[in-house]
Design a protein around this motif. Structure first.
Motif, short mmCIF file in Angstrom:
data_model
loop_
_atom_site.label_atom_id
_atom_site.label_comp_id
_atom_site.label_asym_id
_atom_site.label_seq_id
_atom_site.Cartn_x
_atom_site.Cartn_y
_atom_site.Cartn_z
N CYS A 1 0.84 -1.19 0.00
CA CYS A 1 0.00 0.00 0.00
C CYS A 1 0.87 1.24 0.00
CB CYS A 1 -0.95 0.01 1.20
SG CYS A 1 -0.20 0.45 2.76
N VAL A 2 0.30 2.33 -0.43
CA VAL A 2 0.91 3.65 -0.30
C VAL A 2 -0.01 4.46 0.59
CG1 VAL A 2 1.46 5.81 -1.49
CG2 VAL A 2 2.18 3.63 -2.47
N ASP A 3 0.54 4.99 1.66
CA ASP A 3 -0.20 5.87 2.56
C ASP A 3 0.22 7.30 2.32
OD1 ASP A 3 -1.54 3.78 3.78
OD2 ASP A 3 -0.20 3.69 5.51
N LEU A 4 -0.75 8.17 2.15
CA LEU A 4 -0.51 9.61 2.10
C LEU A 4 -0.76 10.13 3.50
CD1 LEU A 4 -2.34 10.32 -1.25
CD2 LEU A 4 0.09 9.92 -0.89
N VAL A 5 0.21 10.83 4.05
CA VAL A 5 0.19 11.19 5.46
C VAL A 5 0.37 12.69 5.65
CG1 VAL A 5 1.28 10.75 7.70
CG2 VAL A 5 1.29 8.95 5.96
N GLN A 6 -0.53 13.28 6.42
CA GLN A 6 -0.37 14.69 6.80
C GLN A 6 0.42 14.71 8.09
OE1 GLN A 6 -3.96 16.96 7.39
NE2 GLN A 6 -2.83 18.88 7.39
N ILE A 7 1.56 15.41 8.07
CA ILE A 7 2.43 15.43 9.24
C ILE A 7 2.38 16.77 9.97
CG2 ILE A 7 3.95 13.64 8.39
CD1 ILE A 7 5.93 15.84 7.56
N GLY A 8 1.60 17.68 9.45
CA GLY A 8 1.43 19.00 10.06
C GLY A 8 0.67 19.88 9.08
N PRO A 9 0.34 21.09 9.49
CA PRO A 9 -0.39 21.99 8.59
C PRO A 9 0.42 22.25 7.32
CG PRO A 9 -0.36 22.84 10.83
CD PRO A 9 0.59 21.68 10.80
N TRP B 1 4.55 10.60 1.85
CA TRP B 1 3.96 9.31 1.47
C TRP B 1 4.89 8.20 1.94
CZ3 TRP B 1 6.99 6.28 -1.54
CH2 TRP B 1 7.95 6.90 -2.34
N LEU B 2 4.31 7.05 2.16
CA LEU B 2 5.05 5.86 2.56
C LEU B 2 4.54 4.68 1.74
CD1 LEU B 2 4.39 6.18 6.40
CD2 LEU B 2 6.48 6.87 5.24
N GLU B 3 5.44 3.86 1.24
CA GLU B 3 5.03 2.58 0.65
C GLU B 3 5.29 1.51 1.70
OE1 GLU B 3 5.68 -0.53 -3.04
OE2 GLU B 3 7.30 0.87 -2.57
N CYS B 4 4.30 0.68 1.94
CA CYS B 4 4.40 -0.37 2.95
C CYS B 4 4.06 -1.72 2.34
CB CYS B 4 3.42 -0.09 4.10
SG CYS B 4 3.65 1.52 4.87
N ARG B 5 4.54 -2.76 2.98
CA ARG B 5 4.20 -4.12 2.58
C ARG B 5 3.92 -4.94 3.82
NH1 ARG B 5 7.97 -7.82 3.92
NH2 ARG B 5 10.11 -7.11 4.11
N ARG B 6 3.20 -6.03 3.62
CA ARG B 6 2.97 -6.97 4.72
C ARG B 6 3.12 -8.37 4.17
NH1 ARG B 6 -3.51 -7.12 5.97
NH2 ARG B 6 -4.14 -7.18 3.80
N ASP B 7 3.59 -9.26 5.01
CA ASP B 7 3.76 -10.65 4.65
C ASP B 7 2.74 -11.45 5.46
OD1 ASP B 7 6.02 -10.18 2.96
OD2 ASP B 7 7.23 -9.91 4.77
N PRO B 8 1.89 -12.21 4.78
CA PRO B 8 0.83 -12.95 5.48
C PRO B 8 1.36 -13.88 6.56
CG PRO B 8 0.52 -13.08 3.11
CD PRO B 8 1.83 -12.40 3.35
N GLU B 9 2.55 -14.44 6.35
CA GLU B 9 3.10 -15.38 7.33
C GLU B 9 3.76 -14.69 8.52
OE1 GLU B 9 6.18 -14.34 4.34
OE2 GLU B 9 4.14 -15.07 4.13
N SER C 1 3.37 -11.98 11.57
CA SER C 1 2.36 -11.29 12.37
C SER C 1 2.72 -9.84 12.69
CB SER C 1 2.12 -12.06 13.67
OG SER C 1 3.30 -12.05 14.45
N HIS C 2 3.83 -9.36 12.17
CA HIS C 2 4.28 -7.99 12.46
C HIS C 2 3.33 -6.93 11.91
CE1 HIS C 2 6.57 -4.26 11.77
NE2 HIS C 2 7.13 -4.55 12.91
N GLY C 3 2.70 -7.22 10.78
CA GLY C 3 1.83 -6.22 10.16
C GLY C 3 2.55 -5.49 9.05
N TRP C 4 2.22 -4.23 8.85
CA TRP C 4 2.79 -3.44 7.76
C TRP C 4 4.20 -2.97 8.10
CZ3 TRP C 4 0.44 -3.29 3.19
CH2 TRP C 4 -0.92 -3.55 3.13
N ARG C 5 5.06 -3.01 7.09
CA ARG C 5 6.44 -2.51 7.22
C ARG C 5 6.69 -1.48 6.12
NH1 ARG C 5 9.64 -6.19 10.24
NH2 ARG C 5 8.58 -8.17 10.56
N VAL C 6 7.33 -0.39 6.48
CA VAL C 6 7.67 0.65 5.51
C VAL C 6 8.84 0.14 4.67
CG1 VAL C 6 8.52 3.01 5.19
CG2 VAL C 6 6.87 2.51 7.01
#
Length: 77
Positions: free
Chosen positions: A17-25, A30-38, A40-45
């Motif tokens: 996924c790509v997350d668009l993130v507001q970090i202040g006014p 943006w961050l690209e993240c991935r996750r591995d189904p096997e 349990s850590h979840g999303w990694r940048v």
């Protein structure tokens, strides 16, 4: 202000996924993240914006230049 994900775009597999993130006014990244189904850590940048942007639109434009699958996903919608 804390970081707020304003938009999240997933690939077809649901493993990236790509997350668009507001970090202040007027400050966005943006961050690209991935996750591995096997894993349990979840999303990694795996990739992130080298700069900050003044709008979500500018951040998305930059992400499209850096994340190969992103433009393809957006075209399919």
């Amino acid at each position: 202000m804390s970081r707020v994900v304003t938009r999240s775009i997933n690939d077809q597999t649901g493993l990236r996924c790509v997350d668009l993130v507001q970090i202040g006014p007027g400050r966005h990244i943006w961050l690209e993240c991935r996750r591995d189904p096997e894993d349990s850590h979840g999303w990694r940048v795996v990739l992130y914006a080298a700069d900050e942007f003044s709008s979500e639109r500018e951040a998305l434009r930059d992400a499209r230049r850096s994340v190969a699958w992103l433009d393809e996903e957006e075209t399919m919608r």
